[in-house]
Design a protein around this motif. Sequence first.
Motif, PDB file in Angstrom:
ATOM      1  N   ALA A   1       3.945   1.673 -11.454  1.00  0.00           N
ATOM      2  CA  ALA A   1       3.368   2.578 -10.462  1.00  0.00           C
ATOM      3  C   ALA A   1       3.334   1.950  -9.074  1.00  0.00           C
ATOM      4  O   ALA A   1       3.409   2.655  -8.069  1.00  0.00           O
ATOM      5  N   VAL A   2       3.237   0.629  -9.020  1.00  0.00           N
ATOM      6  CA  VAL A   2       3.065  -0.060  -7.740  1.00  0.00           C
ATOM      7  C   VAL A   2       4.383  -0.619  -7.201  1.00  0.00           C
ATOM      8  O   VAL A   2       4.528  -0.815  -5.994  1.00  0.00           O
ATOM      9  N   ALA A   3       5.349  -0.838  -8.055  1.00  0.00           N
ATOM     10  CA  ALA A   3       6.585  -1.520  -7.668  1.00  0.00           C
ATOM     11  C   ALA A   3       7.360  -0.833  -6.547  1.00  0.00           C
ATOM     12  O   ALA A   3       7.840  -1.526  -5.636  1.00  0.00           O
ATOM     13  N   PRO A   4       7.517   0.484  -6.545  1.00  0.00           N
ATOM     14  CA  PRO A   4       8.294   1.083  -5.440  1.00  0.00           C
ATOM     15  C   PRO A   4       7.668   0.833  -4.061  1.00  0.00           C
ATOM     16  O   PRO A   4       8.389   0.534  -3.107  1.00  0.00           O
ATOM     17  N   GLY A   5       6.355   0.940  -3.975  1.00  0.00           N
ATOM     18  CA  GLY A   5       5.693   0.693  -2.686  1.00  0.00           C
ATOM     19  C   GLY A   5       5.798  -0.750  -2.252  1.00  0.00           C
ATOM     20  O   GLY A   5       6.024  -1.046  -1.076  1.00  0.00           O
ATOM     21  N   ILE A   6       5.661  -1.662  -3.206  1.00  0.00           N
ATOM     22  CA  ILE A   6       5.790  -3.080  -2.874  1.00  0.00           C
ATOM     23  C   ILE A   6       7.229  -3.394  -2.478  1.00  0.00           C
ATOM     24  O   ILE A   6       7.478  -4.180  -1.556  1.00  0.00           O
ATOM     25  N   SER A   7       8.176  -2.772  -3.130  1.00  0.00           N
ATOM     26  CA  SER A   7       9.581  -2.955  -2.769  1.00  0.00           C
ATOM     27  C   SER A   7       9.837  -2.497  -1.335  1.00  0.00           C
ATOM     28  O   SER A   7      10.508  -3.185  -0.566  1.00  0.00           O
TER      29      SER A   7
ATOM     30  N   ILE B   1       7.004  -4.385  13.722  1.00  0.00           N
ATOM     31  CA  ILE B   1       7.592  -3.206  13.080  1.00  0.00           C
ATOM     32  C   ILE B   1       7.728  -3.464  11.583  1.00  0.00           C
ATOM     33  O   ILE B   1       7.441  -2.594  10.750  1.00  0.00           O
ATOM     34  N   GLY B   2       8.151  -4.691  11.221  1.00  0.00           N
ATOM     35  CA  GLY B   2       8.204  -5.062   9.814  1.00  0.00           C
ATOM     36  C   GLY B   2       6.827  -5.033   9.168  1.00  0.00           C
ATOM     37  O   GLY B   2       6.668  -4.583   8.029  1.00  0.00           O
ATOM     38  N   LEU B   3       5.820  -5.493   9.893  1.00  0.00           N
ATOM     39  CA  LEU B   3       4.452  -5.458   9.377  1.00  0.00           C
ATOM     40  C   LEU B   3       3.981  -4.020   9.186  1.00  0.00           C
ATOM     41  O   LEU B   3       3.322  -3.703   8.185  1.00  0.00           O
ATOM     42  N   PHE B   4       4.337  -3.137  10.104  1.00  0.00           N
ATOM     43  CA  PHE B   4       3.990  -1.728   9.976  1.00  0.00           C
ATOM     44  C   PHE B   4       4.626  -1.138   8.717  1.00  0.00           C
ATOM     45  O   PHE B   4       3.980  -0.409   7.957  1.00  0.00           O
ATOM     46  N   GLY B   5       5.886  -1.478   8.466  1.00  0.00           N
ATOM     47  CA  GLY B   5       6.546  -1.024   7.240  1.00  0.00           C
ATOM     48  C   GLY B   5       5.890  -1.585   5.996  1.00  0.00           C
ATOM     49  O   GLY B   5       5.782  -0.908   4.971  1.00  0.00           O
ATOM     50  N   THR B   6       5.429  -2.823   6.106  1.00  0.00           N
ATOM     51  CA  THR B   6       4.709  -3.436   4.987  1.00  0.00           C
ATOM     52  C   THR B   6       3.434  -2.671   4.684  1.00  0.00           C
ATOM     53  O   THR B   6       3.121  -2.373   3.517  1.00  0.00           O
ATOM     54  N   VAL B   7       2.695  -2.350   5.712  1.00  0.00           N
ATOM     55  CA  VAL B   7       1.444  -1.598   5.534  1.00  0.00           C
ATOM     56  C   VAL B   7       1.734  -0.230   4.916  1.00  0.00           C
ATOM     57  O   VAL B   7       1.027   0.206   3.997  1.00  0.00           O
ATOM     58  N   LEU B   8       2.782   0.443   5.400  1.00  0.00           N
ATOM     59  CA  LEU B   8       3.124   1.746   4.829  1.00  0.00           C
ATOM     60  C   LEU B   8       3.521   1.627   3.360  1.00  0.00           C
ATOM     61  O   LEU B   8       3.163   2.478   2.538  1.00  0.00           O
ATOM     62  N   GLY B   9       4.238   0.568   3.012  1.00  0.00           N
ATOM     63  CA  GLY B   9       4.623   0.363   1.616  1.00  0.00           C
ATOM     64  C   GLY B   9       3.416   0.116   0.723  1.00  0.00           C
ATOM     65  O   GLY B   9       3.326   0.642  -0.394  1.00  0.00           O
ATOM     66  N   ILE B  10       2.464  -0.659   1.203  1.00  0.00           N
ATOM     67  CA  ILE B  10       1.241  -0.921   0.434  1.00  0.00           C
ATOM     68  C   ILE B  10       0.409   0.359   0.316  1.00  0.00           C
ATOM     69  O   ILE B  10      -0.153   0.646  -0.760  1.00  0.00           O
ATOM     70  N   ILE B  11       0.343   1.133   1.391  1.00  0.00           N
ATOM     71  CA  ILE B  11      -0.373   2.417   1.322  1.00  0.00           C
ATOM     72  C   ILE B  11       0.282   3.309   0.277  1.00  0.00           C
ATOM     73  O   ILE B  11      -0.403   3.965  -0.516  1.00  0.00           O
ATOM     74  N   ASN B  12       1.606   3.336   0.258  1.00  0.00           N
ATOM     75  CA  ASN B  12       2.334   4.119  -0.738  1.00  0.00           C
ATOM     76  C   ASN B  12       1.978   3.653  -2.149  1.00  0.00           C
ATOM     77  O   ASN B  12       1.796   4.467  -3.060  1.00  0.00           O
ATOM     78  N   SER B  13       1.869   2.343  -2.334  1.00  0.00           N
ATOM     79  CA  SER B  13       1.496   1.817  -3.653  1.00  0.00           C
ATOM     80  C   SER B  13       0.104   2.281  -4.054  1.00  0.00           C
ATOM     81  O   SER B  13      -0.127   2.688  -5.198  1.00  0.00           O
ATOM     82  N   PHE B  14      -0.829   2.194  -3.117  1.00  0.00           N
ATOM     83  CA  PHE B  14      -2.190   2.632  -3.431  1.00  0.00           C
ATOM     84  C   PHE B  14      -2.259   4.135  -3.700  1.00  0.00           C
ATOM     85  O   PHE B  14      -3.028   4.583  -4.550  1.00  0.00           O
ATOM     86  N   GLN B  15      -1.463   4.915  -2.982  1.00  0.00           N
ATOM     87  CA  GLN B  15      -1.438   6.355  -3.234  1.00  0.00           C
ATOM     88  C   GLN B  15      -0.875   6.658  -4.617  1.00  0.00           C
ATOM     89  O   GLN B  15      -1.373   7.546  -5.310  1.00  0.00           O
TER      90      GLN B  15
END
Length: 108
Positions: free
Chosen positions: A45-51, A19-33
């Motif tokens: 631009a990338v910091a919120p998604g990485i956070s 579940i944590g990994l899934f959240g990580t993937v979503l955060g990285i996707i958010n960064s790329f978006q």
Amino acid sequence: KITKGFTFLATVGSTAPFIGLFGTVLGIINSFQSIGTSGVTSLAAVAPGISEALVATAAGLLAAIPAIMAYNYFRNQSRLLTNNMRNFGMELTNRFEWIVNGRVLGRE
């Protein structure tokens, strides 16, 4: 009844990292978006998604590690109790055998 909560602890311990990994993937996707929409590759631009990704990873680990530790502790306690009960039963059976065969009464 001793092992009643083991399934829950094992499930939490094994699925929380995913579940944590899934959240990580979503955060990285958010960064790329955010990179795609703004066209800027700066840290701002990338910091919120990485956070978000790091928080999700930490949450998964914070749920999994205590669950696995509790599971291992209670499983070992359950095994010790089971072995103690088995040993007590064997000792009691041996004592009854000695009484029935007259060994305790001095008829050896």
